[in-house]
Design a protein around this motif. Structure first.
Motif, mmCIF file in Angstrom:
data_model
loop_
_atom_site.group_PDB
_atom_site.id
_atom_site.type_symbol
_atom_site.label_atom_id
_atom_site.label_comp_id
_atom_site.label_asym_id
_atom_site.label_seq_id
_atom_site.Cartn_x
_atom_site.Cartn_y
_atom_site.Cartn_z
ATOM 1 N N ASP A 102 -28.083 -15.713 57.612
ATOM 2 C CA ASP A 102 -27.410 -16.069 58.871
ATOM 3 C C ASP A 102 -26.101 -15.329 59.087
ATOM 4 O OD1 ASP A 102 -29.366 -17.892 59.735
ATOM 5 O OD2 ASP A 102 -28.532 -19.475 58.484
ATOM 6 N N SER A 103 -25.231 -15.295 58.081
ATOM 7 C CA SER A 103 -23.916 -14.687 58.272
ATOM 8 C C SER A 103 -24.024 -13.200 58.584
ATOM 9 C CB SER A 103 -23.043 -14.895 57.031
ATOM 10 O OG SER A 103 -23.662 -14.325 55.878
ATOM 11 N N MET A 104 -24.989 -12.526 57.954
ATOM 12 C CA MET A 104 -25.189 -11.101 58.235
ATOM 13 C C MET A 104 -25.834 -10.908 59.602
ATOM 14 S SD MET A 104 -24.884 -7.923 57.354
ATOM 15 C CE MET A 104 -24.632 -7.748 55.586
ATOM 16 N N GLN A 105 -26.789 -11.759 59.944
ATOM 17 C CA GLN A 105 -27.484 -11.600 61.220
ATOM 18 C C GLN A 105 -26.535 -11.796 62.400
ATOM 19 O OE1 GLN A 105 -30.875 -10.563 61.393
ATOM 20 N NE2 GLN A 105 -29.966 -10.043 63.359
ATOM 21 N N GLU A 106 -25.597 -12.730 62.254
ATOM 22 C CA GLU A 106 -24.638 -12.973 63.335
ATOM 23 C C GLU A 106 -23.806 -11.729 63.636
ATOM 24 O OE1 GLU A 106 -22.326 -16.308 62.155
ATOM 25 O OE2 GLU A 106 -23.972 -17.757 62.416
ATOM 26 N N ARG A 107 -23.553 -10.920 62.614
ATOM 27 C CA ARG A 107 -22.758 -9.699 62.811
ATOM 28 C C ARG A 107 -23.470 -8.688 63.705
ATOM 29 N NH1 ARG A 107 -21.289 -7.571 56.933
ATOM 30 N NH2 ARG A 107 -20.825 -5.722 58.218
ATOM 31 N N TRP A 108 -24.814 -8.764 63.750
ATOM 32 C CA TRP A 108 -25.590 -7.732 64.442
ATOM 33 C C TRP A 108 -26.302 -8.229 65.693
ATOM 34 C CZ3 TRP A 108 -24.377 -3.059 63.131
ATOM 35 C CH2 TRP A 108 -23.930 -2.793 61.843
ATOM 36 N N GLU A 109 -26.036 -9.465 66.100
ATOM 37 C CA GLU A 109 -26.736 -10.012 67.274
ATOM 38 C C GLU A 109 -26.439 -9.215 68.536
ATOM 39 O OE1 GLU A 109 -29.124 -12.257 67.713
ATOM 40 O OE2 GLU A 109 -29.215 -12.349 65.543
ATOM 41 N N ASP A 110 -25.180 -8.861 68.753
ATOM 42 C CA ASP A 110 -24.825 -8.104 69.972
ATOM 43 C C ASP A 110 -25.514 -6.741 69.986
ATOM 44 O OD1 ASP A 110 -23.261 -10.184 70.821
ATOM 45 O OD2 ASP A 110 -21.355 -9.288 70.157
ATOM 46 N N GLU A 111 -25.553 -6.077 68.828
ATOM 47 C CA GLU A 111 -26.206 -4.765 68.758
ATOM 48 C C GLU A 111 -27.694 -4.879 69.057
ATOM 49 O OE1 GLU A 111 -28.324 -1.355 66.880
ATOM 50 O OE2 GLU A 111 -28.502 -3.490 66.445
ATOM 51 N N LEU A 112 -28.341 -5.911 68.534
ATOM 52 C CA LEU A 112 -29.774 -6.097 68.779
ATOM 53 C C LEU A 112 -30.049 -6.423 70.245
ATOM 54 C CD1 LEU A 112 -31.211 -8.035 65.714
ATOM 55 C CD2 LEU A 112 -31.912 -5.797 66.545
ATOM 56 N N ARG A 113 -29.199 -7.260 70.841
ATOM 57 C CA ARG A 113 -29.395 -7.584 72.263
ATOM 58 C C ARG A 113 -29.252 -6.339 73.129
ATOM 59 N NH1 ARG A 113 -27.133 -12.852 71.093
ATOM 60 N NH2 ARG A 113 -25.010 -12.011 71.202
ATOM 61 N N ALA A 114 -28.269 -5.509 72.818
ATOM 62 C CA ALA A 114 -28.085 -4.268 73.578
ATOM 63 C C ALA A 114 -29.285 -3.338 73.395
ATOM 64 C CB ALA A 114 -26.800 -3.568 73.126
ATOM 65 N N PHE A 115 -29.796 -3.266 72.180
ATOM 66 C CA PHE A 115 -30.974 -2.426 71.911
ATOM 67 C C PHE A 115 -32.184 -2.928 72.689
ATOM 68 C CE2 PHE A 115 -34.895 -1.757 69.492
ATOM 69 C CZ PHE A 115 -34.907 -0.376 69.386
ATOM 70 N N ASP A 116 -32.388 -4.246 72.708
ATOM 71 C CA ASP A 116 -33.528 -4.822 73.434
ATOM 72 C C ASP A 116 -33.428 -4.553 74.932
ATOM 73 O OD1 ASP A 116 -34.659 -5.770 71.128
ATOM 74 O OD2 ASP A 116 -33.847 -7.799 71.322
ATOM 75 N N ARG A 117 -32.202 -4.681 75.482
ATOM 76 C CA ARG A 117 -32.022 -4.412 76.915
ATOM 77 C C ARG A 117 -32.338 -2.955 77.245
ATOM 78 N NH1 ARG A 117 -27.368 -7.689 76.395
ATOM 79 N NH2 ARG A 117 -26.069 -5.823 76.166
ATOM 80 N N GLU A 118 -31.835 -2.058 76.411
ATOM 81 C CA GLU A 118 -32.082 -0.627 76.649
ATOM 82 C C GLU A 118 -33.565 -0.302 76.538
ATOM 83 O OE1 GLU A 118 -30.733 3.730 74.853
ATOM 84 O OE2 GLU A 118 -29.793 1.888 74.138
#
Length: 290
Positions: free
Chosen positions: A135-151
């Motif tokens: 969880d703690s590591m995944q929270e660090r990368w949530e914004d990056e993953l959301r941006a990747f999914d949108r793109e």
């Protein structure tokens, strides 16, 4: 001091032969961003259970499909072998990864994905069991993953729109050629390599991405009657054979398009194009005569 000696004695009495040492499948958690898989591994069979604080003889291998770890350690005065074998959901880069020991009897690993992606799961399994999330590591990368999914979603929509437009344009050109019925004596048939054009279907003025005015068109204006095509005269057959050969050759070496206009069926149109003595060849580019 007495407890320490007792622990040492128990450890010395535990099996030393590797075939007799018990194997513990390590507990683990995972996280990801669009390019990397992150693993946190504990030397215990459960994340909440105590385990070995340190291990020796670590062996770690990463292939395109898999992560394989093994080591030896001791816990509760017994020697144990710790192992973890993971078959990933998708391929990883076997040359781009590293691992390190962490505190509290753990280790971490970072492994580069072979291609950027948002994996729906870590493991290639059909059992339905999901790997636990770090969880703690995944929270660090949530914004990056959301941006990747949108793109990725936007790119997919653009590709769908482009494909749909290309299909529509292809149908437009296919149906357009049907409007250019030639005389019965025309040497060029609809199924041949030479496209048939007329005033009702004139690509040099059509604003389509392919096969429109942006393309180079090489057009033969001809008169079947003057070439004695009704009786399949020699000139008629020569013109047909040569122009078919031109169409086939041009298709192999360039993106230019080869066509023909029947001036017996489209006399007014040929006159408007100010063609010379027939047969007459002209090139068009961006809607203009060359």
């Amino acid at each position: 001091q007495l407890k320490l000696r007792a622990d040492e004695l128990l450890l010395s009495l535990s099996p030393q032969d590797s075939s007799q040492i018990g194997v513990v499948r390590c507990a683990f958690q995972w996280a990801q961003n669009s390019s990397t898989v992150f693993l946190s591994i504990k030397f215990a069979h459960r994340w909440s259970s105590p385990g070995a604080l340190k291990v020796q003889d670590e062996k770690i291998e990463v292939s395109e499909c898999c992560f394989n770890f093994s080591a030896t350690g001791d816990h509760s005065q017994l020697k144990k072998r710790y192992a973890l074998d993971l078959h990933f959901h998708d391929d990883v880069d076997s040359n781009l990864w590293f691992w390190q020991l962490a505190s509290a009897g753990r280790m971490t690993a970072e492994i580069r994905k072979k291609t950027q992606a948002h994996w729906p799961k870590l493991l290639k399994t059909t059992s339905g069991t999901k790997a636990p999330i770090w969880d703690s590591m995944q929270e660090r990368w949530e914004d990056e993953l959301r941006a990747f999914d949108r793109e990725k979603k936007d790119t997919s929509k653009d590709a769908d729109r482009k494909a749909s437009k290309e299909v529509s344009e292809e149908l437009l050109h296919e149906n357009g050629q049907k409007k250019c019925a030639d005389t019965k004596t025309s040497p060029f048939k609809r199924s041949g390599p030479v496209k048939r054009l007329c005033e009702d279907y004139w690509p040099p003025r059509m604003d389509t991405k392919k096969k429109g005015k942006q393309a180079t068109w090489i057009v033969l204006f001809h008169s079947p009657s003057e070439m004695n095509c009704e009786k399949r005269g020699q000139q008629c057959q020569q013109v047909k054979d040569r122009w078919d050969a031109v169409a086939q050759k041009v298709e192999q070496v360039s993106e230019a398009l080869v066509a023909a206009v029947d001036c017996d069926a489209r006399a007014d149109f040929c006159k408007s194009q100010k063609v010379g003595n027939l047969p007459f060849v002209r090139r068009y580019r961006k809607g203009k005569k060359l």
